[in-house]
Design a protein around this motif. Structure first.
Motif: not given
Ligand code: BGC
Length: 827
Positions: A144-153, A260-265, A276-289
């Motif tokens: 249910h999780l995906a992540g995108l990290e962009v470092e802008l210099t 950080i993105v969560t997807l539930h269906t 509800l699950e999309a919000k809960r999963t996001l609440g428990h998801a850590g950072g990109f690393d």
């Protein structure tokens, strides 16, 4: 641990807008539950880019008007885009890669870790230089999780940096140009909201299948590890929700953006409600690393089981290309898939071609999975079992008995093949007869049997597999019609795998479609009927009686099966070549030379000829292997027995003659064709086999068909190449409760190492031109039987056995002797 060579990365240097579609498909990230194309986060759907996110089995139906008719199509829905992310400096324009001066560009798909990296340096209109370093993942650890990290210099500027991050529900299905005239609005956005300051929420629903999809996304800015002091502003549009996050950045500094993105269906299991699950999963998801650490472990475990190692004497990139194929296969069907009611779509969950439908391609896909993750094949076979009632209804509606599975399958197993298809060369909508490919039923039966051979999973056969096989056998027995004049059964009005022959020349394709006695179809039907009789023997007596009672099968019916299995008609040319179908020999020879000169690409001869007001049905020209599929699916020994049973003894020398005959009359209009041809040539012409193999290996990576890969990868061809290495070149065959090996490596291939799972055993196999080594790690259970050309050994846990291989010259002599002996030994 192996060193980490370049073989694990698919690298693109330089930004090439014209290649974006292809790169997006090949850089898709997925986890068997959902997949997202490798589109630029700053892009939206248009001529260059096509961001697409697809849910495994996420179908929806819409009605469109085509050529004056109302047609209903079921499509794989393009779900809300979770990628959107861009930025601007002060009051400048929002960054779009197509609007800036790109100074350097590198995109790398790290196959080992399942991470997409993009590194871009560019100069904007105001002359400011910025670096964009991106990492992206779709988690294989938590589906249910995906992540995108962009470092802008900010290389040479300071100022106010505003990042814009969004969830876009305003997407439609427009990824395939041929379908653009059809209805495409599948989603209705139900709710847009923000969760605290830094997170967004979107809930939508498909219009007909009523699948609710909920996404939540949290965007944060960091200077190194420290969260930046940023201002957040949310903007809600009709079907999109955006967040602008602003901070100040000094020249030379970098800001790291994490999304950080969560997807539930609503189809998920063990949930209260998707939103509800999309919000809960996001609440428990850590950072990109955190996501990355778990994701890397999940991929490492998959590679431990699924990797193939090669030493290739000529091309350095063979192993890399195989890794690409294994990677995409596992992103389409992964251990997460086991929880869901889906099959393997022909084009992956990577694009909209063929609408995410499931065809016979699983025939090319399951052997890899069954020998690696057998529980996954079992789950995928359940997809068919659950649709048995629908297949029974379809058979009944067409006037047959048993179960008739659809050529194209989607949500509930009804026939999803479109009625009309557009020839882009002529702009005409033509009738689509491909639903007549009844051979799909044999592919399902074959898959059941192969799974059983690989796993010895009696429970599956008793509870599900036997019923599938029996009901398919019943269908074949009811479609076969007895012709007293020739004392043979015939199957009429079908299509073989070669999709060029949809009807006889001059026939009205809609009213009198199909061809008669397609050799592949009839031989496979005989094989299915024989296996169905075997299955009845195999079942415990009481269970067999119960099953027969339940499906109303009696002795009279099985006696008829026995008769049909021996008397199905297979047409032959006068010179002993198997005739692709009744009347094929009367067709006109095609001018291959002339057309190759006239058109640079003749893969799709059917379209070329239709646009010339001609008809491919008139010619001895095939889109892909048809008769030759028999040599793909069965060993020579098996074929002798099948043809013997049918009363058409097959002379050993006729196999290479048939291969020669059809190979010269095939345009390879399907990517599956090179796989089949490489396989059938593997024993007789190893260098030609290798050339076809390399061609199949390039099918998607170089988009050999010129434009099909951007619409979705070809999973059948991808899996087929992997299977060629594991089963064909190592010569693996599962027969009579033993695992048989007969390696014949092409000259350019020096060594193969694979790990397989066979009947609850893990086997480490190494083959080169001289030696075959099979090791069984000590943690495996009961001994199994392995064999090399008739030499049997018992292999117990912890043991290794080795065979010295005979030379290719001696093998030919040996083979001829063995063929002679096998034929003499037959009654
Ligand atoms: C091929 C079929 C295949 C389908 C989906 C067609 O072009 O002719 O054999 O099942 O594509 O991959």
């Amino acid at each position: 641990m192996r060193p980490e060579p370049r073989d694990w990365s698919l690298v693109y240097d330089g930004y090439r807008p014209e290649q974006e579609g292809l790169r997006e498909a090949l850089c898709t990230l997925g986890n068997g539950y959902f997949a997202t194309r490798g589109a630029a986060p700053d892009s939206s759907a248009g001529d260059i880019h096509y961001p697409g996110t697809y849910l495994a089995g996420g179908y929806n139906r819409l009605v469109s008007e085509v050529a004056g008719r109302n047609v209903e199509n079921e499509d794989l829905v393009n779900m809300p885009n979770w990628l959107p992310l861009t930025f601007r400096i002060d009051d400048g324009a929002w960054f779009r890669i197509d609007d800036v001066d790109v100074l350097s560009f590198r995109q790398e798909l790290d196959l080992r870790r399942g991470v997409l990296n993009r590194d871009i340096r560019f100069r904007d209109e105001a002359g400011r230089t910025t670096r964009w370093s991106e990492r992206r993942l779709v988690s294989m650890a938590n589906q249910h999780l995906a992540g995108l990290e962009v470092e802008l210099t900010a290389e040479d500027w300071s100022g106010r940096l505003t990042v814009r991050s969004g969830l876009d529900g305003g997407v439609v299905n427009s990824g395939v140009a041929r379908y653009r005239a059809l209805a495409s609005q599948h989603l209705e956005v139900l709710e847009l909201d923000h969760l605290g300051a830094d997170a967004l929420f979107l809930r939508c629903q498909t219009s007909q299948s009523l699948i609710q999809v909920a996404l939540a996304a949290r965007t944060r800015l960091y200077f190194k590890k420290r969260e930046a002091e940023a201002e957040y502003r949310t903007q809600t549009l009709k079907d999109q929700i955006w967040q602008e996050v602003a901070c100040t950045i000094e020249q030379g500094a970098s800001v790291r953006v994490e999304k950080i993105v969560t997807l539930h269906t609503s189809r998920d299991r063990a949930i209260a409600e998707a939103g509800l699950e999309a919000k809960r999963t996001l609440g428990h998801a850590g950072g990109f690393d955190d996501l990355l650490a778990a994701h890397e472990i999940a991929w490492r475990h998959l590679w431990d089981d699924c990797d193939i190692e090669l030493i290739d004497g000529t091309a350095e990139d063979t192993e890399l290309k195989l890794h690409v194929h294994i990677f995409h296969l596992l992103q389409t069907a992964s251990p997460h898939t086991i929880e869901f009611d889906v099959g393997v779509p022909a084009r992956g969950w990577h694009g909209e071609a063929y609408r995410g439908h499931i065809f016979w391609d699983e025939l090319f896909i399951f052997p890899f999975l069954s020998l690696r993750i057998p529980t996954l094949t079992r789950a995928l076979l359940h997809y068919r079992y659950r649709r048995l009632p629908e297949a029974r209804r379809a058979a009944r509606a067409a006037g047959y008995e048993g179960a008739m599975f659809p050529w194209q399958s989607g949500s509930n197993g009804r026939e999803e093949t479109q009625h009309l298809h557009l020839n882009p060369n002529s702009g005409r909508w033509n009738p689509d007869n491909s639903y007549r490919q009844r051979h799909i039923n044999s592919a399902i039966a074959y898959n059941v049997w192969q799974y059983y051979q690989a796993t010895d999973d009696h429970e599956f056969i008793y509870a599900y597999g036997a019923e599938l096989l029996l009901e398919i056998a019943r269908f074949w027995a009811s479609i076969a019609v007895y012709n007293a004049e020739i004392d043979r059964y015939e199957i009429k009005g079908v299509m073989g795998p070669d999709e060029y022959h949809t009807a006889y020349p001059g026939a009205d394709p809609e009213m009198e479609g199909g061809i008669d006695n397609n050799a592949y179809t009839n031989v496979m039907a005989s094989w299915v009927l024989t296996r169905a009789l075997d299955v009845l023997e195999l079942l415990p007596k009481e269970h067999c009686i119960q099953l027969c009672e339940r499906i109303g099968l009696d002795l009279g019916e099985t006696e008829r099966w026995y008769d049909i299995s021996r008397k199905l008609r297979v047409p032959f040319h006068d010179d002993g070549i198997i005739c692709q179908f009744e009347g094929y020999e009367k067709l006109t020879e095609f001018d291959w030379e002339g057309y190759r000169k006239k058109y640079s690409d003749i893969h799709r001869l059917d379209r070329i000829l239709e646009a010339e007001d001609d008809d491919v049905n008139r010619y001895k020209a095939s889109k892909q292997a048809d008769v030759l599929m028999l040599f793909y699916l069965f060993t020579a020994d098996e074929l002798y027995l099948i043809f013997e049973r049918l009363g058409y003894p097959l002379a050993p020398e006729s196999i290479p003659r048939n291969i020669d005959y059809y190979i010269g009359r095939t345009s390879h209009g399907s990517t599956l064709s090179s796989v089949a041809h490489s396989w059938v040539l593997a024993r007789s012409d190893r260098s030609r086999s290798w050339r076809h193999f390399r061609c199949a290996l390039d099918s998607d990576i170089t988009d050999v068909q010129g434009g099909t890969t951007p619409e979705g990868i070809h999973v059948g061809a991808m899996a087929g190449t992997i299977d060629l290495i594991q089963r064909c070149y190592i010569g693996i065959e599962m027969r009579a409760n033993a695992l048989h090996f007969d390696p014949a490596l092409p000259d350019d291939l020096h060594q193969i190492k694979v790990r397989l799972r066979y009947r609850r055993q893990v086997l480490d196999i190494e083959a080169d031109h001289d030696t075959l080594r099979i090791g069984s790690p000590s943690f495996t259970s009961t001994p199994i039987k392995v064999a090399y050309r008739g030499h049997y050994r018992d292999l117990a846990p912890g043991e290794v056995c080795q065979f010295r291989l005979i030379k290719p010259e001696d093998r030919d002599r040996d083979e001829n002797r063995a063929m002679g002996a096998a034929k003499e030994a037959k009654p």
